[in-house]
Design a protein around this motif. Structure first.
Motif, PDB file in Angstrom:
ATOM      1  N   ARG A   1      -1.834   0.845  -3.026  1.00  0.00           N
ATOM      2  CA  ARG A   1      -1.523   0.977  -1.597  1.00  0.00           C
ATOM      3  C   ARG A   1      -0.253   1.807  -1.487  1.00  0.00           C
ATOM      4  O   ARG A   1       0.308   2.268  -2.484  1.00  0.00           O
ATOM      5  N   ALA A   2       0.253   1.958  -0.286  1.00  0.00           N
ATOM      6  CA  ALA A   2       1.481   2.763  -0.063  1.00  0.00           C
ATOM      7  C   ALA A   2       2.595   2.297  -0.992  1.00  0.00           C
ATOM      8  O   ALA A   2       2.746   1.096  -1.245  1.00  0.00           O
TER       9      ALA A   2
ATOM     10  N   SER B   1       1.983  -2.327  12.372  1.00  0.00           N
ATOM     11  CA  SER B   1       0.724  -2.501  11.613  1.00  0.00           C
ATOM     12  C   SER B   1       1.033  -2.811  10.146  1.00  0.00           C
ATOM     13  O   SER B   1       1.983  -2.279   9.577  1.00  0.00           O
TER      14      SER B   1
ATOM     15  N   ASN C   1       0.798  -3.241   5.973  1.00  0.00           N
ATOM     16  CA  ASN C   1       0.376  -2.530   4.763  1.00  0.00           C
ATOM     17  C   ASN C   1       0.871  -3.364   3.572  1.00  0.00           C
ATOM     18  O   ASN C   1       2.056  -3.670   3.483  1.00  0.00           O
ATOM     19  N   SER C   2      -0.012  -3.695   2.678  1.00  0.00           N
ATOM     20  CA  SER C   2       0.382  -4.521   1.517  1.00  0.00           C
ATOM     21  C   SER C   2       0.980  -3.610   0.442  1.00  0.00           C
ATOM     22  O   SER C   2       0.486  -3.532  -0.685  1.00  0.00           O
ATOM     23  N   CYS C   3       2.041  -2.905   0.832  1.00  0.00           N
ATOM     24  CA  CYS C   3       2.639  -1.857  -0.009  1.00  0.00           C
ATOM     25  C   CYS C   3       3.086  -2.417  -1.372  1.00  0.00           C
ATOM     26  O   CYS C   3       3.355  -3.605  -1.516  1.00  0.00           O
TER      27      CYS C   3
ATOM     28  N   THR D   1      -1.497  -3.867  -5.063  1.00  0.00           N
ATOM     29  CA  THR D   1      -0.765  -4.139  -3.818  1.00  0.00           C
ATOM     30  C   THR D   1       0.466  -4.979  -4.138  1.00  0.00           C
ATOM     31  O   THR D   1       0.607  -5.517  -5.231  1.00  0.00           O
TER      32      THR D   1
ATOM     33  N   PRO E   1       1.417  -8.409   3.169  1.00  0.00           N
ATOM     34  CA  PRO E   1       1.437  -7.234   4.043  1.00  0.00           C
ATOM     35  C   PRO E   1       2.784  -7.124   4.754  1.00  0.00           C
ATOM     36  O   PRO E   1       3.357  -8.156   5.147  1.00  0.00           O
TER      37      PRO E   1
ATOM     38  N   SER F   1       5.064  -4.550   7.617  1.00  0.00           N
ATOM     39  CA  SER F   1       5.008  -3.417   8.554  1.00  0.00           C
ATOM     40  C   SER F   1       6.286  -2.590   8.431  1.00  0.00           C
ATOM     41  O   SER F   1       7.276  -3.030   7.830  1.00  0.00           O
TER      42      SER F   1
ATOM     43  N   SER G   1      -5.106   8.204   8.327  1.00  0.00           N
ATOM     44  CA  SER G   1      -4.772   7.072   7.472  1.00  0.00           C
ATOM     45  C   SER G   1      -3.998   6.015   8.276  1.00  0.00           C
ATOM     46  O   SER G   1      -4.224   4.803   8.117  1.00  0.00           O
TER      47      SER G   1
ATOM     48  N   GLN H   1      -4.699   1.983   9.085  1.00  0.00           N
ATOM     49  CA  GLN H   1      -3.700   0.912   8.963  1.00  0.00           C
ATOM     50  C   GLN H   1      -3.643   0.104  10.264  1.00  0.00           C
ATOM     51  O   GLN H   1      -3.584  -1.118  10.241  1.00  0.00           O
TER      52      GLN H   1
ATOM     53  N   LYS I   1      -5.456  -2.013   5.687  1.00  0.00           N
ATOM     54  CA  LYS I   1      -4.533  -1.936   4.538  1.00  0.00           C
ATOM     55  C   LYS I   1      -3.722  -3.218   4.336  1.00  0.00           C
ATOM     56  O   LYS I   1      -2.731  -3.217   3.617  1.00  0.00           O
TER      57      LYS I   1
END
Ligand SMILES: NC(=O)c1ccc[n+]([C@@H]2O[C@H](COP(=O)([O-])OP(=O)(O)OC[C@H]3O[C@@H](n4cnc5c(N)ncnc54)[C@H](OP(=O)(O)O)[C@@H]3O)[C@@H](O)[C@H]2O)c1
Length: 298
Positions: A133-134, A159, A161-163, A190, A194, A196, A241, A245, A250
């Motif tokens: 992921r990111a 939003s 994202n499980s960066c 990940t 998650p 944001s 993308s 998200q 994501k």
């Protein structure tokens, strides 16, 4: 001999730091004069995906490769895999992206990564796919803004994202390169929860002990910001993308980092604490130096 491509970048540098010193490592770079002092077991070779003879030289005596490319839509993977044909390489650990597994993701970056994965699967050499992921480190782009007291921005700032921590990606890569049992596997990587962009700004504010203001971008401002840094097809892909998200695609946390490394994935809070001096002094550029990995993150 293990060849690490992308070795001067965010993930590749961490891979080199973590590879055991009891085996030879070669790093591919377009500018070997700029890599600095390497540990004794690591050598740098000049190489460019666009220069086939340089790849041939870099692959001499190599049995395993960490492969990272970043020219979206380009043919670097195909060129590299052509150079691998007929060599002693028997495993390629490839950095891809988590979005390839989302059927609704159809942006140019994801389509390119899917194509690269397909070429690798067809090439006849064993492979392992890493699909992160990111990167948590993407927020280093905010460092100069935060250091000078300006607001940070993102599209769809709440939003999730499980960066993932790039150090965790590197740790999984090193396991795949040095342990049995990872060939033919695709790992979605990940973080443990998650997060944001608004959460990330708040976390940095807490750690720095000063306000970090978040300003939401609308689509027009995001497009203009992306176009300042990327060609149009990449800017459009980043907008698509971000829509994924916003739709929640994501947010899911995956167990692969913990399963492969035997420890929990590093949180954003921990990553930020380990890099907070960069936000204090505004240094967005990659960290230099090749010293060992030290303690495991997380
Ligand atoms: N950032 C994210 O959130 C994210 C998320 C998922 C997946 N990814 C994927 O991660 C990859 C980027 O990883 P990164 O951020 O670690 O990379 P990076 O920091 O941007 O570094 C790029 C590396 O590629 C090398 N390179 C560039 N052009 C080259 C060429 N023509 N020939 C040989 N080497 C070349 C550079 O080496 P030299 O300059 O030394 O030659 C450098 O080491 C991309 O595939 C991206 O799609 C990123």
């Amino acid at each position: 001999m293990i060849l690490v491509t992308g070795a001067t970048g965010t993930v590749g540098r961490e891979v080199v730091r973590r590879l055991p010193a009891d085996g030879p490592v070669r790093v591919l770079t377009r500018r070997p004069d700029r890599v600095g002092d390497l540990p004794e077991h690591v050598e740098a070779v000049a190489g460019d995906y666009g220069d086939a003879p340089s790849l041939e030289r870099a692959l001499k005596g190599v049995t395993k490769v960490f492969l990272l490319t970043n020219a979206v839509g380009g043919g670097d993977d195909e060129r590299f895999l052509r150079a691998v044909r007929g060599t002693d390489v028997r495993l390629i650990v490839k950095l891809s992206a988590a979005a390839v597994a989302n059927p609704a993701a159809d942006d140019a970056i994801t389509r390119w990564q899917r194509r690269c994965e397909a070429r690798l699967r067809e090439c006849g050499t064993e492979w392992t796919l890493l699909r992160p992921r990111a990167f948590m480190s993407n927020t280093l782009g905010w460092a100069p803004l935060i250091a000078s007291g300006r607001p940070v921005s993102a599209l769809y700032g709440t939003s999730p994202n499980s960066c993932v921590d790039p150090r965790d990606i590197a740790e999984v890569a090193v396991r795949a390169l040095t342990e049995e049992g990872h060939a033919g596997r695709a790992y979605t990587l990940t973080g443990p929860e998650p997060v944001s962009a608004v959460d990330q700004a708040a976390c940095l504010s807490r750690l720095l002990g000063k306000p970090v203001r978040f300003e939401e971008w609308d689509v027009a401002r995001a497009r203009a910001a992306y176009l300042r840094r990327h060609p149009e097809h990449v800017a459009e892909a980043l907008l698509q993308s971000a829509e994924q998200q916003r739709a929640g695609a994501k947010a899911r946390v995956e167990p692969a980092v913990a399963e492969v490394t035997g420890r929990p994935a590093c949180s954003y809070e921990q990553w930020a604490a380990d890099h907070i001096s960069r936000f204090a002094d505004g240094a967005a550029s990659p960290q230099q130096g090749w010293a060992g990995a030290g303690r495991h993150p997380g």
